[in-house]
Enzyme design. Structure first.
Site, PDB file in Angstrom:
ATOM      1  N   ASN A 187      38.277  38.869  89.364  1.00 39.59           N
ATOM      2  CA  ASN A 187      38.818  37.668  88.727  1.00 39.59           C
ATOM      3  C   ASN A 187      40.138  37.327  89.405  1.00 39.59           C
ATOM      4  O   ASN A 187      41.134  38.039  89.217  1.00 39.59           O
ATOM      5  CB  ASN A 187      39.042  37.899  87.229  1.00 39.59           C
ATOM      6  N   ASP A 223      21.766  47.426  14.190  1.00 34.93           N
ATOM      7  CA  ASP A 223      20.782  46.398  14.557  1.00 34.93           C
ATOM      8  C   ASP A 223      20.965  45.242  13.601  1.00 34.93           C
ATOM      9  O   ASP A 223      21.146  45.435  12.392  1.00 34.93           O
ATOM     10  CB  ASP A 223      19.357  46.931  14.470  1.00 34.93           C
ATOM     11  N   HIS A 263      35.062  42.612   6.044  1.00 38.23           N
ATOM     12  CA  HIS A 263      35.953  41.499   6.380  1.00 38.23           C
ATOM     13  C   HIS A 263      36.591  41.004   5.090  1.00 38.23           C
ATOM     14  O   HIS A 263      36.010  41.118   3.999  1.00 38.23           O
ATOM     15  CB  HIS A 263      35.177  40.379   7.070  1.00 38.23           C
ATOM     16  N   GLU A 321      36.629  44.321  88.734  1.00 38.76           N
ATOM     17  CA  GLU A 321      35.902  44.828  87.580  1.00 38.76           C
ATOM     18  C   GLU A 321      34.694  45.642  88.016  1.00 38.76           C
ATOM     19  O   GLU A 321      33.992  45.298  88.976  1.00 38.76           O
ATOM     20  CB  GLU A 321      35.467  43.667  86.682  1.00 38.76           C
ATOM     21  N   HIS A 355      33.090  49.390   6.992  1.00 36.87           N
ATOM     22  CA  HIS A 355      33.703  48.237   7.670  1.00 36.87           C
ATOM     23  C   HIS A 355      33.450  46.990   6.836  1.00 36.87           C
ATOM     24  O   HIS A 355      32.340  46.768   6.353  1.00 36.87           O
ATOM     25  CB  HIS A 355      33.082  48.073   9.060  1.00 36.87           C
ATOM     26  N   GLU A 382      43.991  40.380  78.960  1.00 39.03           N
ATOM     27  CA  GLU A 382      44.427  41.717  78.595  1.00 39.03           C
ATOM     28  C   GLU A 382      45.501  42.290  79.511  1.00 39.03           C
ATOM     29  O   GLU A 382      45.752  43.503  79.497  1.00 39.03           O
ATOM     30  CB  GLU A 382      43.221  42.661  78.539  1.00 39.03           C
ATOM     31  N   ARG A 405      42.393  41.392  69.963  1.00 43.17           N
ATOM     32  CA  ARG A 405      42.419  39.932  69.901  1.00 43.17           C
ATOM     33  C   ARG A 405      42.123  39.498  68.465  1.00 43.17           C
ATOM     34  O   ARG A 405      40.994  39.589  67.992  1.00 43.17           O
ATOM     35  CB  ARG A 405      41.402  39.332  70.858  1.00 43.17           C
ATOM     36  N   GLU A 443      32.742  42.173  89.969  1.00 41.55           N
ATOM     37  CA  GLU A 443      33.419  40.920  90.292  1.00 41.55           C
ATOM     38  C   GLU A 443      34.917  41.150  90.431  1.00 41.55           C
ATOM     39  O   GLU A 443      35.431  42.195  90.052  1.00 41.55           O
ATOM     40  CB  GLU A 443      33.187  39.875  89.190  1.00 41.55           C
ATOM     41  N   LYS A 480      28.328  48.475   7.698  1.00 45.27           N
ATOM     42  CA  LYS A 480      28.932  47.311   8.336  1.00 45.27           C
ATOM     43  C   LYS A 480      28.731  46.079   7.462  1.00 45.27           C
ATOM     44  O   LYS A 480      27.637  45.546   7.358  1.00 45.27           O
ATOM     45  CB  LYS A 480      28.306  47.104   9.720  1.00 45.27           C
ATOM     46  N   ASP A 526      37.691  43.637  16.604  1.00 37.82           N
ATOM     47  CA  ASP A 526      37.151  42.715  15.613  1.00 37.82           C
ATOM     48  C   ASP A 526      38.219  41.809  15.007  1.00 37.82           C
ATOM     49  O   ASP A 526      37.937  40.661  14.654  1.00 37.82           O
ATOM     50  CB  ASP A 526      36.454  43.504  14.498  1.00 37.82           C
ATOM     51  N   THR A 550      25.634  39.759  14.485  1.00 32.75           N
ATOM     52  CA  THR A 550      25.285  39.356  15.847  1.00 32.75           C
ATOM     53  C   THR A 550      24.206  40.289  16.406  1.00 32.75           C
ATOM     54  O   THR A 550      24.349  41.511  16.311  1.00 32.75           O
ATOM     55  CB  THR A 550      26.530  39.442  16.764  1.00 32.75           C
TER      56      THR A 550
END
Length: 1253
Positions: A385, A747, A843, A370, A841, A391, A436, A383, A811, A641, A976
């Site tokens: 090995n 609102d 209900h 190496e 609108h 590898e 790896r 070194e 509404k 709705d 709401t």
């Protein structure tokens, strides 16, 4: 089934030829049902479900389901005999190989050993007894009895390993890499025992395995080395002396071994002592030798290594080089060969120097020299090995040589020349890259992960090589060993080809159950620096962008986790009135026919609609075109709705999307589809585990021709409180971009200042401004409702028109607009503003909706709201079919085809059945709405909440209390979020048995719901006529009063800061719209993201599977996206594991067996009996209603004042602040966060102050 018990040597558990040994009848009964197919796990006491599972296994032909080893390949005796008989390696004293290692390298050696005809023996530690290398060998033995060695120490037990080799007639030992591979003492003992050692001689290992001695050899050969200590060092003081002479930085390195262990870089003198201690300790643990030495540390060098082969007879060659520069903590991550960016002259010099050193010592067997190469191209030996490297596969792929085979032949005595090997016959063919794949989490500093691999699917094909041992479904990853899972080596004729093949292979991998580094590898291999091949040893540390995690979808596994949870625990979606109907199926999509009776292909581009007018001419011209239109236009509320009113807002995107293309054709001339905003926004995240922005984008793509309308709560956006102005502006901008066309701005108190903000935000987003007045009272009966008179509404309209709006919305949330009132109100507005488009609108709670809308249209309204027949009526909108029929042939004919309505209605009829479990069962009209004035959507939701809180039997009381609460609030416009205030107040009155008079009398001491307190503070704005006093002052006490528009005084939200916080928590996939969602609903968004992390995106899951458990052997087909479909079959559920409270649920996913582990929620801890507070004792604070504790605001010993908040409770989206009943000192706190309490339960005690007694 009969097993013969093999002979066993002392302490050695023998598993020869993959046989498990003797298995008793009792042991057979304990084995899991699917047996090798699903899991290795042994269960406890057999149960009835075991019998069912065993029968199922038998039906599947799982006859030999006891033997775990059946999962793995077993050596074929005939094949082995042939390989042995034809081998040129096998000899009388060279026939049986013991691999003194584990895992991947053991598997690698065993494979080649079989190829050359050798018998193989594996060894294992007790903790490694399930490792695959044990089964690949012909024989395997436990190294020592459990507890004698540590998991790693077992593989360092020299004498025990040699004893096994001798006892079982092994004449060869291969050490692999790591562990004892560089231990000269072990090599010497092996040879002294008369066993062949596959590696260098003990003397060479001693000289080269010791890095200090190896440096001296390099110096003797005139090979350049990095300046370093001549001898090993034994103290930090010696290290300091080296630093004093040579300076910093330095690197402390283990003299023995490699793999990055025992290495520390020191850049500051203050780090030296600690680094020395850590390096020596790590080296000792890894190699049994803590010796270290020091070298100068080079900045940004390349790490180049040369593969060497020597025969010990004078022959030495190299197999070229590998670039190992991509490292982490000095441990290699990715290697490739040959080195791409190495100059030819430098390469040749390195190869020559490597061979020179090997020849100098007469090297034997495989080894690696190496070198470091600095930025100037100078190389330094570091070194050798003396072993095979992790590898080595890179070299094998680019040269074609099997290095392990060559090792064995050299150990057998072959010379290089005798094998026909010389340097001129070694050449490089192409490039190879090794990755790896590890069970590490790069985002957590590469912390190793452990657990069971639930899914393992690997890549393959030309140029793809895998070397592993732990990579298989069911493998248990323990914390005892290296985190390497598999080595992926890919080759190609160019470096780029090899890189792309590696990337493609990583993409093909599927590993689930443990974290891996694959996303990091993908990012690494895609980095421009790696593409050039010009990396250096600290490249990873120097490139923080590599650590930006990529999240894998893992949709199949997460989807099974959800389905398993529904199977074990039932549907956990809140809001169910009853269990889902049995045998649910997806609604059939009907065929749409045109007026000529011919079928319409709804997959084609739909006819142009009003949206094309808007896109072509802009909002103002669009509104003018609507006003010029002769007939009455309709808006269909089915997608918002209607289901909010009838099904608690639980309708999923999936079921809207399935009918969307048909709707685009059937209602092409409709004004709009109401499909977003309001409660649908938070409910999508909160209960349906869906993203509301994805819903909008999905449906917009499917319906390009009809405008989409949303509900915008003015300054409250789609929330229940006020937000900074920039939040509202940004929300509208993104909503417009994602597909909203018309914004119904309202609102809840008709507070114009709040309306102004919403109007201007929509204008800035270039949307259609439908400014809206909220209707209450009865303009046709001015004596009964003097506050909300015709003049009040006309004045309000004038104020809105002055703001340059595009459309006026009316509404009527409660369905109070009677036909005569509609004629009066619409007629008066039309007379005053003849060019203003009007949209109404209502209900149908009282049953007058169709008549009222017909009257409104006749009086001059341009647009009226209706719902598809089967989604209409009662608390929803009036019936579309009925209104269309009523106006048909008149001057205000809607132009909607009856065929179209019938087609859509047949689909929604099925949807109502599918969602029946969320239907509260409002069966008929209720004219009492004219007294309590409860909005239609809230009527449904409040009925469910009342049932959830135990008030279902007192529903009539709740309705009366609603009227009382409205009176206490000053007679509000109830939309709401103001309607929520009145609803919370009403439930509070019923729960505590309070009358209007009692509330007024005791207001200063009562603990009111949080929403009520905030209303009276002014957080929603200011109601018509102001707040009732002195009730307001008594309720809010010393809390601040909000004057003017609440959001006006709020500082702008820091979006960048919030995004950073979200990314830190959830990763970098955060979008701009996610930031907005989190700004509006912080906790809801976090809960949604956590649920998504757990179960993935569930929006694509068909609704029958979403709300109802699969039945045994039922197969579910789930389309994840176009071209990707999963087939899931539910197989069985295992018995309860009492120790964990979990069950295993067994599936087949695309035919592959899979298991998920699910917590059984029916196993509840012992219920704690709570003390009830004394109702007349002011020292005891009681829970005013049932709910869960979300916040505790006091601690024992703390001083409190009367009315000070002590605890916050929550129940069905309603929060209640519980206040101290008197001043004093907190004695005990009897609840904690997350606990459930009932009305009257003791919350805390107070030691009363003298003045409170």
């Amino acid at each position: 089934m009969v097993y013969s018990k093999p002979a066993q040597t002392p302490h050695h558990r023998h598993h020869g030829h993959g046989i498990y040994g003797d298995v008793s009848d009792a042991a057979e009964e304990e084995l899991n049902f699917d047996y090798s197919k699903y899991s290795f796990k042994r269960l406890g006491t057999p149960s009835a479900s075991h019998d069912n599972l065993r029968d199922l296994a038998k039906l599947e032909g799982q006859k030999n389901y006891y033997s775990v080893e059946n999962r793995f390949h077993l050596p074929n005796e005939e094949g082995l005999k042939h390989l042995q008989a034809t081998s040129d390696v096998v000899a009388p004293r060279f026939h049986k190989l013991l691999v003194a290692n584990r895992g991947e390298i053991a598997m690698r050696i065993i494979r080649t050993a079989h190829e050359v005809g050798l018998k193989t023996v594996a060894i294992y530690a007790h903790e490694d007894r399930l490792s695959m290398h044990r089964y690949k060998a012909d024989e395997s033995y436990e190294i020592a009895p459990e507890g004698k060695h540590t998991p790693v120490g077992a593989y360092l037990a020299q004498d025990d390993i040699i004893a096994i080799a001798k006892a079982h007639n092994c004449d060869i030992i291969h050490p692999g890499y790591g562990f004892l591979s560089e231990n000269a003492e072990f090599a010497r003992k092996v040879e002294e025992a008369g066993i062949k050692w596959v590696g260098p001689t003990p003397d060479i290992i001693d000289r080269l395995g010791d890095k200090v001695k190896a440096r001296q050899i390099a110096i003797e050969c005139n090979v350049p080395v990095v300046p370093g200590t001549k001898d090993p060092i034994s103290s930090a003081a010696q290290a300091e002396a080296f630093v004093a002479e040579h300076g910093l930085p330095i690197i402390i390195k283990a003299a023995m071994g490699g793999g990055g262990r025992g290495m520390r870089v020191v850049r500051e003198l203050s780090e030296l002592a600690t680094a020395f201690e850590r390096a020596t300790s790590e080296a000792k643990a890894a190699f049994g030798d803590g010796t270290v030495f020091i070298e100068r540390f080079l900045d940004k060098p390349k790490h180049i290594e040369v593969q060497l082969l020597g025969d010990g007879q004078g022959g030495v060659i190299h197999l070229f080089e590998r670039d190992c520069s991509v490292q982490r903590r000095h441990q290699k991550v990715v290697e490739f060969g040959p080195a791409v960016s190495l100059p030819s002259a430098t390469r040749q010099a390195i190869l020559n120097d490597a061979v020179k050193i090997a020849r100098h010592v007469n090297y034997r067997n495989a080894g690696t020299a190496e070198f470091l190469v600095d930025p100037q191209g100078r190389h330094y030996f570091i070194e050798i090995n003396p072993r095979i490297q992790v590898e080595h596969t890179v070299t094998e792929e680019i040269t074609g040589f099997d290095i392990v085979s060559l090792q064995l032949k050299i150990a057998r005595g072959f010379s290089l020349e005798g094998m026909g090997l010389s340097q001129d016959k070694v050449s490089v063919r192409g490039f190879a890259i090794q990755c790896r794949v590890t069970t590490e989490d790069p985002s957590a500093n590469f912390q190793p992960d452990t657990g069971k691999i639930d899914v393992y699917r690997s890549p393959g094909g030309q140029g793809v090589r895998l070397d592993g041992a732990a990579g298989f479904t069911g493998s248990i990853i323990t914390p005892h060993y290296d985190s390497l899972l598999v080595k992926l080596t890919c080759s190609g004729n160019t470096f780029e080809k090899a890189r792309r093949r590696t990337l493609a292979s990583l993409v093909e991998f599927r590993i689930r159950g443990v974290k891996t580094n694959m996303w990091f590898l993908l990012r690494l291999l895609s980095h421009p620096t790696f593409i050039t091949g010009d990396c250096w040893t600290t490249f990873i540390d120097d490139t923080p962008s590599l650590f930006t995690p990529t999240r894998f979808l893992n949709r199949g596994s997460k989807l099974m986790a959800y389905l398993g949870d529904v199977i074990v625990n039932g549907c956990q979606i809140q809001g169910k009135i009853s269990d889902p109907l049995p045998n649910l199926e997806e609604p059939a999509i009907p065929t749409l026919y045109n007026d000529d009776g011919l079928p319409v292909d709804v997959t084609t581009t739909p006819p142009s609609g009003w949206r094309q007018v808007l896109l072509r001419e802009g909002p103002k011209a669009f509104a003018q075109a609507v006003r010029r239109h002769k007939g009455a236009l309709i808006m269909d509320t089915t997608w918002r709705d209607a289901h909010q009113s009838l099904l608690a807002t639980r309708l999923r995107t999936h079921d809207m999307a399935r009918i969307a293309e048909t709707t685009a054709h059937a209602l092409a001339n409709a004004f709009a589809l109401e499909m977003w905003g309001g409660a649908t926004f938070d409910v999508a995240m909160r209960f349906l585990h869906e993203d509301p922005w994805d819903r909008l984008a999905t449906l917009r793509k499917l319906v390009p021709n009809i405008p989409f309308q949303m509900l915008l709560r003015g300054a409250n956006a789609v929330g229940y409180t006020s937000y900074p102005d920039n939040v509202v502006y940004e929300f509208c901008k993104k909503a417009r971009q994602y597909g909203v066309d018309v914004f119904r701005v309202f609102d809840s108190l008709n507070y114009v200042e709040n309306l102004k903000l919403g109007i201007e935000a929509v204008r800035a987003a270039n949307g259609v401004i439908e400014a809206t007045i909220c209707y209450t009272g009865d303009v046709s009966n001015p004596k009964k409702h003097t506050k909300y008179s015709l003049e009040y509404y006309l004045d309000l309209v004038d104020q809105l028109v002055a703001l340059d709006i595009h459309i006026l919305g009316i509404k009527d949330m409660a369905g109070l607009l009677k036909p005569q009132a509609a004629r009066l109100l619409i007629g008066a507005i039309r007379e005053r503003h003849p060019d203003l488009p009007i949209h109404v609108h209502t209900h149908d709670t009282a049953g007058t909706g169709v008549a009222s809308m017909a009257a409104a249209a006749a009086a001059g309204a341009d647009i009226v709201d209706v719902a598809i027949d089967s989604m209409s009526g009662v608390t929803s909108q009036p019936c579309m079919g009925a209104l269309v029929a009523a106006l048909q042939g008149s001057l205000i004919d809607t132009g909607i085809s009856e065929n179209s309505i019938d087609c859509l209605n047949s689909y929604w009829e099925q949807v109502r059945l599918l969602y029946a479990c969320f239907d509260p069962g409002v069966k008929a009209a209720d004219t009492s709405v004219y007294q309590h004035e409860m909005p239609g959507g809230q009527y449904t939701n409040l009925l469910f909440q009342a049932q959830s809180l135990g008030l279902g039997s007192r529903w009539n009381e709740v309705k009366k209390a609603y009227a009382d609460a409205n009176k206490l609030c000053g007679d509000l416009v109830k939309v709401t979020p103001s309607s929520k205030v009145v609803g919370d107040f009403a439930q509070f009155l019923v729960s505590n048995h309070l009358t209007v008079e009692e509330v007024i009398e005791r207001a200063s001491e009562l603990s009111f719901p949080k929403s009520v307190i905030e209303f009276f503070q002014g957080y929603l704005g200011h109601p018509v006529g102001g707040f009732p006093e002195p009730l307001r002052s008594m309720i809010i006490k010393d809390a601040p009063r909000i004057e003017g528009r609440p959001g006006a005084s709020m500082p702008p939200l820091d979006f960048a800061k919030l995004r950073k916080e979200l990314e830190d928590t959830w990763g970098h996939q955060i979008r701009d719209v996610d930031v907005i969602s989190a700004a509006l609903y912080p906790q809801v968004f976090d809960d949604y993201m956590a649920q998504r992390e757990k179960f993935s995106d569930l929006s694509f899951l068909p609704t029958p599977y979403f709300i109802s458990p699969l039945q045994v052997n039922q197969e579910a087909q789930v389309q994840l996206e176009v071209g990707k479909t999963l087939y899931l079959k539910y197989v069985a559920t295992g018995p309860l594991d009492i120790s964990t409270g979990r069950r295993e649920v067994y599936f087949e996913l695309n035919g592959e067996p899979r298991v998920v582990n699910v917590v059984d929620n029916s196993i509840q801890p012992e219920i704690k009996t709570r003390v009830k507070a004394s109702p007349n004792d002011k020292s005891q604070v009681a829970a005013p209603m049932s709910g869960s504790v979300v916040e505790v605001k006091v601690s024992p010993g703390e001083d409190v004042k009367s009315g000070q908040p002590v605890v916050v409770l929550s129940a069905m989206k309603m929060e209640l602040v519980v206040n101290a009943t008197a001043s004093g000192n907190i004695g005990t706190v009897d609840v904690s966060v997350g606990e459930q309490v009932e009305a009257g339960d003791l919350i805390c005690t107070i030691a009363l102050a003298p003045e409170a007694k």
